[in-house]
Design a protein around this motif. Sequence first.
Motif, mmCIF file in Angstrom:
data_model
loop_
_atom_site.group_PDB
_atom_site.id
_atom_site.type_symbol
_atom_site.label_atom_id
_atom_site.label_comp_id
_atom_site.label_asym_id
_atom_site.label_seq_id
_atom_site.Cartn_x
_atom_site.Cartn_y
_atom_site.Cartn_z
ATOM 1 N N HIS A 88 0.833 -1.196 0.000
ATOM 2 C CA HIS A 88 0.000 0.000 0.000
ATOM 3 C C HIS A 88 0.873 1.254 0.000
ATOM 4 O O HIS A 88 2.005 1.232 0.490
ATOM 5 N N ALA A 89 0.328 2.346 -0.525
ATOM 6 C CA ALA A 89 1.061 3.608 -0.584
ATOM 7 C C ALA A 89 0.186 4.759 -0.114
ATOM 8 O O ALA A 89 -1.038 4.730 -0.257
ATOM 9 N N PHE A 90 0.835 5.763 0.433
ATOM 10 C CA PHE A 90 0.213 7.046 0.760
ATOM 11 C C PHE A 90 1.029 8.117 0.055
ATOM 12 O O PHE A 90 2.259 8.150 0.177
ATOM 13 N N PHE A 91 0.377 9.019 -0.681
ATOM 14 C CA PHE A 91 1.090 10.053 -1.424
ATOM 15 C C PHE A 91 0.944 11.410 -0.744
ATOM 16 O O PHE A 91 -0.131 11.777 -0.280
ATOM 17 N N CYS A 92 2.052 12.142 -0.735
ATOM 18 C CA CYS A 92 2.090 13.464 -0.115
ATOM 19 C C CYS A 92 2.925 14.383 -0.998
ATOM 20 O O CYS A 92 2.991 14.159 -2.213
ATOM 21 N N GLY A 239 9.520 12.635 -8.450
ATOM 22 C CA GLY A 239 8.811 13.547 -9.348
ATOM 23 C C GLY A 239 9.699 14.164 -10.409
ATOM 24 O O GLY A 239 9.208 14.967 -11.207
ATOM 25 N N GLY A 240 10.966 13.825 -10.417
ATOM 26 C CA GLY A 240 11.869 14.363 -11.424
ATOM 27 C C GLY A 240 11.938 15.876 -11.434
ATOM 28 O O GLY A 240 12.314 16.486 -12.434
ATOM 29 N N GLY A 241 11.584 16.518 -10.330
ATOM 30 C CA GLY A 241 11.562 17.973 -10.242
ATOM 31 C C GLY A 241 10.201 18.515 -9.842
ATOM 32 O O GLY A 241 10.072 19.668 -9.438
ATOM 33 N N PHE A 242 9.172 17.681 -9.953
ATOM 34 C CA PHE A 242 7.820 18.086 -9.541
ATOM 35 C C PHE A 242 7.583 17.555 -8.123
ATOM 36 O O PHE A 242 7.885 16.397 -7.841
ATOM 37 N N PRO A 243 7.034 18.371 -7.218
ATOM 38 C CA PRO A 243 6.903 17.950 -5.819
ATOM 39 C C PRO A 243 5.948 16.766 -5.635
ATOM 40 O O PRO A 243 4.776 16.844 -5.990
ATOM 41 N N ILE A 244 6.488 15.694 -5.068
ATOM 42 C CA ILE A 244 5.669 14.547 -4.675
ATOM 43 C C ILE A 244 6.467 13.710 -3.682
ATOM 44 O O ILE A 244 7.688 13.602 -3.785
ATOM 45 N N GLY A 245 5.786 13.161 -2.696
ATOM 46 C CA GLY A 245 6.383 12.231 -1.751
ATOM 47 C C GLY A 245 5.500 11.011 -1.635
ATOM 48 O O GLY A 245 4.332 11.030 -2.044
ATOM 49 N N ALA A 246 6.052 9.940 -1.078
ATOM 50 C CA ALA A 246 5.278 8.713 -0.920
ATOM 51 C C ALA A 246 5.768 7.938 0.293
ATOM 52 O O ALA A 246 6.956 7.970 0.623
ATOM 53 N N MET A 247 4.848 7.264 0.939
ATOM 54 C CA MET A 247 5.176 6.293 1.981
ATOM 55 C C MET A 247 4.568 4.968 1.577
ATOM 56 O O MET A 247 3.373 4.903 1.264
#
Length: 380
Positions: A88-92, A239-247
């Motif tokens: 499972h993943a959570f995106f931030c 994100g290759g430069g675009f803001p995104i995080g994941a757990m």
Amino acid sequence: MSFLFNNYSRRQIHIVSGKGTIVQDDKGKEYLDFISGIAVNSLGHAHPAIVETIKYQSEKLWHVSNLFESPEQEKLAEKLAKDTQFAHAFFCNSGAEANEAAIKLARKHTGKHVIITFEQSFHGRTFGAMSATGQEKIKQGFGPMLESFRTVPFNNPAALEAAISDDVAAIMLEVIQGEGGVHEVTAEFADAITNICKSKGILCIVDEVQTGIGRTGTRYAYEQTSLMPDIMTLAKGLGGGFPIGAMLGTSDLFEAFGPGSHGTTFGGNPLAVSVAQTVVNHIFDNSFLEEVQHKSDYLKGKLLEILPTTYEVRGKGLLIGIDCKEDVTLFIRQAEAAGLLVVQAGPSVIRLLPPLTVTEDEINHAIGLLASVLHIPSTL
């Protein structure tokens, strides 16, 4: 007077454009970018596939809120979890947010509150992530940190064993401490963490914010160790430069993050997710990862050819540290003046973080510039 807070020691150049590994300032001077936004621009600047993705998605949908189902988030989560133990993943939006989510998930799932972290680690600048960070300079001036983080020496099995108690929820670490000096986890220490987590029922959290998404030559750096994390965090290169995080977490943890337990307004928005899918599609290709390994071997080999034996080269993939055994602040400035952008990792370490798309010719050019700055003869 500036209208900005002075919380960054900003360099006195204004970068206005970039393509691949090359950036240009407002005076027309070009630089080799071996910082990549601090391991963020994984496919370089203005990669055609990312540009096309942003154009396409920007005309469809930018944001709708996580109140609604997101098939695109599902697709990205599946790609990130494929052939791993994660389910499972959570995106931030950032690495600090991903680490905050990991800390909350570990405490909620276990019902325990102590998290063991390591000296010289870096997990972010929000209060939970800052409390987890094993560097006092990050914490100075902010008063008491959040309770229940226990910091021990890195790569020290005996110290780790002594820190274990019944109230420990998780052990949290970076496979390579990027901000802390480019220090890799040893095989012995990875084995010790794995054994302790299994025998004591303690969760293992691996912070792959800087090391993940191909940076070390594999999808995730932990894949080159015996570590088997229950939770993993990602951001930067995703994100290759675009803001995104994941757990990401295992199936055992699913029930702990039910509706209302955690959330984000912007995390996992359609624009960010579409860019991340493009990045992952490129980087998770086996031939691409093999190329990263090849470039790493080439770069490290060239460095070892020119550097004095008093210097030490550390790291994996295209996360390389050169320990000069002296303050490198002046070297960083001189490299910039010569047309090479690099960044420190502690007082004595020059950190090299080129885009994963860097070419051998660009590596040769960078080596030549480094050699001149360090006053070392080079045949490149």
